[in-house]
Scaffold this active site. Structure first.
Site, PDB file in Angstrom:
ATOM      1  N   ASP A  26       0.855  -1.185   0.000  1.00  0.00           N
ATOM      2  CA  ASP A  26       0.000   0.000   0.000  1.00  0.00           C
ATOM      3  C   ASP A  26       0.896   1.242   0.000  1.00  0.00           C
ATOM      4  O   ASP A  26       1.907   1.298   0.709  1.00  0.00           O
ATOM      5  CB  ASP A  26      -0.915   0.003   1.224  1.00  0.00           C
ATOM      6  CG  ASP A  26      -2.050   1.006   1.085  1.00  0.00           C
ATOM      7  OD1 ASP A  26      -3.213   0.581   0.922  1.00  0.00           O
ATOM      8  OD2 ASP A  26      -1.783   2.230   1.141  1.00  0.00           O
ATOM      9  N   ILE A  27       0.512   2.245  -0.778  1.00  0.00           N
ATOM     10  CA  ILE A  27       1.339   3.450  -0.918  1.00  0.00           C
ATOM     11  C   ILE A  27       1.337   4.286   0.366  1.00  0.00           C
ATOM     12  O   ILE A  27       2.286   5.017   0.629  1.00  0.00           O
ATOM     13  CB  ILE A  27       0.853   4.277  -2.138  1.00  0.00           C
ATOM     14  CG1 ILE A  27       1.921   5.206  -2.651  1.00  0.00           C
ATOM     15  CG2 ILE A  27      -0.426   5.047  -1.834  1.00  0.00           C
ATOM     16  CD1 ILE A  27       1.589   5.861  -3.991  1.00  0.00           C
ATOM     17  N   HIS A  98      -9.846  -4.964  -3.633  1.00  0.00           N
ATOM     18  CA  HIS A  98      -8.543  -5.141  -2.991  1.00  0.00           C
ATOM     19  C   HIS A  98      -8.742  -5.615  -1.557  1.00  0.00           C
ATOM     20  O   HIS A  98      -9.550  -5.074  -0.815  1.00  0.00           O
ATOM     21  CB  HIS A  98      -7.703  -3.863  -3.030  1.00  0.00           C
ATOM     22  CG  HIS A  98      -8.450  -2.626  -2.616  1.00  0.00           C
ATOM     23  ND1 HIS A  98      -9.368  -2.017  -3.428  1.00  0.00           N
ATOM     24  CD2 HIS A  98      -8.404  -1.888  -1.492  1.00  0.00           C
ATOM     25  CE1 HIS A  98      -9.868  -0.951  -2.813  1.00  0.00           C
ATOM     26  NE2 HIS A  98      -9.297  -0.855  -1.628  1.00  0.00           N
TER      27      HIS A  98
HETATM   28  P1  5GP Z   1      -9.779   1.456   0.268  1.00  0.00           P
HETATM   29  O1  5GP Z   1     -10.014   2.680   1.103  1.00  0.00           O
HETATM   30  O2  5GP Z   1     -10.409   1.563  -1.103  1.00  0.00           O
HETATM   31  O3  5GP Z   1     -10.104   0.190   0.988  1.00  0.00           O
HETATM   32  O4  5GP Z   1      -8.212   1.360   0.098  1.00  0.00           O
HETATM   33  C1  5GP Z   1      -7.511   1.952  -0.943  1.00  0.00           C
HETATM   34  C2  5GP Z   1      -6.063   1.796  -0.585  1.00  0.00           C
HETATM   35  O5  5GP Z   1      -5.297   1.945  -1.748  1.00  0.00           O
HETATM   36  C3  5GP Z   1      -5.566   2.835   0.415  1.00  0.00           C
HETATM   37  O6  5GP Z   1      -5.011   2.180   1.552  1.00  0.00           O
HETATM   38  C4  5GP Z   1      -4.509   3.618  -0.371  1.00  0.00           C
HETATM   39  O7  5GP Z   1      -3.408   4.010   0.417  1.00  0.00           O
HETATM   40  C5  5GP Z   1      -4.122   2.627  -1.463  1.00  0.00           C
HETATM   41  N1  5GP Z   1      -3.692   3.247  -2.709  1.00  0.00           N
HETATM   42  C6  5GP Z   1      -4.333   4.248  -3.388  1.00  0.00           C
HETATM   43  N2  5GP Z   1      -3.663   4.562  -4.511  1.00  0.00           N
HETATM   44  C7  5GP Z   1      -2.585   3.740  -4.560  1.00  0.00           C
HETATM   45  C8  5GP Z   1      -1.505   3.601  -5.498  1.00  0.00           C
HETATM   46  O8  5GP Z   1      -1.405   4.276  -6.520  1.00  0.00           O
HETATM   47  N3  5GP Z   1      -0.578   2.649  -5.201  1.00  0.00           N
HETATM   48  C9  5GP Z   1      -0.649   1.879  -4.078  1.00  0.00           C
HETATM   49  N4  5GP Z   1       0.319   0.971  -3.898  1.00  0.00           N
HETATM   50  N5  5GP Z   1      -1.640   1.981  -3.186  1.00  0.00           N
HETATM   51  C10 5GP Z   1      -2.604   2.903  -3.412  1.00  0.00           C
END
Ligand code: 5GP
Ligand code: ZN
Length: 115
Positions: A26-27, A98
């Site tokens: 995760d980034i 994810h």
């Molecule tokens: P959600 O809130 O949809 O469950 O999680 C999205 C996750 O994706 C977040 O933890 C965010 O930090 C991660 N994320 C968003 N954009 C990117 C990216 O471009 N690369 C990576 N590796 N992680 C990302």
């Protein structure tokens, strides 16, 4: 273009790959081990996961791969949390399924309605 589809096609950013899923860091990690496991196929959310064998295979693989990575990262024995946010109320930000693998310390509870 979906950002996670792009990452899935970038071998350098992957820590795991098979025919169905990939995993990467995760980034913006919120815990010491924060890894995302995603299907290679673009599926927007669990709501769009196909019924039947294909969906069963993908969903099962996401979890089994998270298990293997947890073992490799050395967090399996102490435990970890797996999280799939879905839709608006679930707080999903990226519209490609994810599974978050979260570990490296004791997790907060963090479950309930927003205030
Ligand atoms: P959600 O809130 O949809 O469950 O999680 C999205 C996750 O994706 C977040 O933890 C965010 O930090 C991660 N994320 C968003 N954009 C990117 C990216 O471009 N690369 C990576 N590796 N992680 C990302
Ligand atoms: Zn995608």
């Amino acid at each position: 273009m979906c950002i996670f589809c792009n990452i899935a096609k970038s071998p350098d950013s992957l820590i795991y790959e098979d025919e169905l899923v990939v995993a990467f860091k995760d980034i913006r990690p919120i815990v010491p081990v924060h890894i995302l496991v995603i299907p290679k196929k673009h599926i927007a959310s669990i709501n769009e996961l196909p019924d039947g064998e294909e969906g069963d295979l993908i969903a099962g693989r996401l979890i089994n791969v998270a298990k293997k990575i947890a073992q490799k990262e050395g967090i399996a024995e102490n435990g970890y949390k797996l999280l799939i946010r879905t839709g608006n109320h679930g707080g999903q930000e990226v519209q490609h399924i994810h599974l978050h693998l979260l570990g490296g310390g004791r997790m907060k509870e963090g479950i309930g309605l927003a205030s």
